[in-house]
Design an enzyme around this catalytic site. Structure first.
Site, PDB file in Angstrom:
ATOM      1  N   CYS A   1      38.186  36.895  38.852  1.00 33.06           N
ATOM      2  CA  CYS A   1      38.041  38.359  39.008  1.00 33.06           C
ATOM      3  C   CYS A   1      39.038  38.942  40.049  1.00 33.06           C
ATOM      4  O   CYS A   1      39.690  39.776  39.711  1.00 33.06           O
ATOM      5  CB  CYS A   1      36.464  38.597  39.047  1.00 33.06           C
ATOM      6  N   CYS A   2      38.952  38.557  41.304  1.00 38.44           N
ATOM      7  CA  CYS A   2      39.731  39.072  42.409  1.00 38.44           C
ATOM      8  C   CYS A   2      41.239  38.823  41.923  1.00 38.44           C
ATOM      9  O   CYS A   2      42.035  39.524  42.240  1.00 38.44           O
ATOM     10  CB  CYS A   2      39.581  38.312  43.572  1.00 38.44           C
TER      11      CYS A   2
ATOM     12  N   CYS B   1      34.654  45.511  46.891  1.00 37.20           N
ATOM     13  CA  CYS B   1      34.074  46.086  45.734  1.00 37.20           C
ATOM     14  C   CYS B   1      32.563  46.128  45.690  1.00 37.20           C
ATOM     15  O   CYS B   1      31.928  45.208  46.411  1.00 37.20           O
ATOM     16  CB  CYS B   1      34.545  45.130  44.465  1.00 37.20           C
TER      17      CYS B   1
ATOM     18  N   CYS C   1      39.696  37.653  49.376  1.00 39.56           N
ATOM     19  CA  CYS C   1      39.943  37.795  48.012  1.00 39.56           C
ATOM     20  C   CYS C   1      41.330  37.303  47.492  1.00 39.56           C
ATOM     21  O   CYS C   1      41.681  37.308  46.332  1.00 39.56           O
ATOM     22  CB  CYS C   1      40.107  39.421  47.739  1.00 39.56           C
TER      23      CYS C   1
HETATM   24 FE1  SF4 Z   1      36.118  41.222  41.146  1.00 45.29          FE
HETATM   25 FE2  SF4 Z   1      36.082  43.117  43.276  1.00 45.29          FE
HETATM   26 FE3  SF4 Z   1      34.513  41.219  43.525  1.00 45.29          FE
HETATM   27 FE4  SF4 Z   1      36.780  40.447  43.594  1.00 45.29          FE
HETATM   28  S1  SF4 Z   1      35.739  41.816  44.873  1.00 45.29           S
HETATM   29  S2  SF4 Z   1      35.343  39.371  42.301  1.00 45.29           S
HETATM   30  S3  SF4 Z   1      37.880  42.056  42.232  1.00 45.29           S
HETATM   31  S4  SF4 Z   1      34.330  42.837  41.972  1.00 45.29           S
END
Ligand code: SF4
Length: 232
Positions: free
Chosen positions: A119-120, A202, A228
């Protein structure tokens, strides 16, 4: 406009890093602007508005990069918008290739809970890499006290992965230095900090932290992940 003719690489950055070792954040910002002018971009998480102020007031129109992951707290978005109103900066929103809805459709809902690294990568790492293309330097607000992984962080370094200079003007700042700068310049603040979020990312991956706890312990709580990936 910058007249810098230096061939930037690891050696050149190491030399400048040594020269700026005792410099103040303002002096580092002045050097960065004199050297790179509008060919630098300032990354801001909008946990605070220190770098947008520091660079916007020195370099009108300074590009400020915001990783618009689609998962931010509304307070963070409001802080970004307030910084854009208050300072002469140009916000550059780095967008992921897929919207949250498109990502959900392809990978399933709430990927952050199952595979935060992927996701990151899709929502931060890849958009950052695409956004840095065309710049000669990027500036970050990372500090050595943020995490043990950042304890030795240089002020100026060659970012091999992205192929440009990386500048951390407030690397040596303490939490008190942050507070002093914010008060002295009456900066807009992200209200979440005062509500117990000393490190803001996030919304799904950021929890409150009890007083005295590691400030970054609220990020990806319960998982081994601590970064991240944008500072690697
Ligand atoms: Fe996804 Fe943001 Fe969590 Fe990273 S920090 S896993 S981009 S929701």
């Amino acid at each position: 406009m910058s007249t810098d003719t230096t061939v930037w690489n690891a050696e050149a950055c190491a030399e400048v890093n040594e020269r700026l070792a005792g410099a103040s954040a303002s002096e580092i910002a002045d050097w960065a602007i004199e050297t790179f002018g509008q060919k630098l971009i300032v990354a801001a998480s909008m946990q605070d508005t220190i770098l947008p102020h520091m660079f916007g007031t020195r370099l009108p129109g300074a590009h400020v990069l915001f990783l618009e992951t689609g998962y931010h707290f509304k307070e963070t978005i409001e802080t970004r918008d307030e910084a854009a109103r208050r300072f002469p900066i140009t916000i550059v929103n780095a967008l992921p290739a897929k919207t949250v809805e498109e990502q959900d459709a392809e990978f399933g809902k709430d990927l952050f809970a199952r595979d935060p690294n992927l996701c990151c990568f899709m929502r931060k790492v890849d958009p950052l890499a695409r956004s840095l293309a065309g710049y000669d330097a990027w500036v970050t607000g990372a500090r050595r006290v943020d995490a043990v992984t950042r304890a030795e962080m240089p002020i100026v370094t060659w970012d091999e992965g992205h192929g440009l200079v990386k500048i951390n003007p407030i690397a040596a700042w303490s939490d008190m230095d942050v507070e002093v700068y914010q008060v002295a310049n009456q900066l807009p603040r992200n209200p979440l900090v005062a509500q117990g979020y000393p490190s803001i990312g996030c919304e799904p991956c950021t929890n409150k932290v009890a007083p005295g706890e590691d400030p970054r312990s609220g990020r990806w709580s319960g998982q081994e992940k601590t970064e991240c990936g944008i500072h690697e």
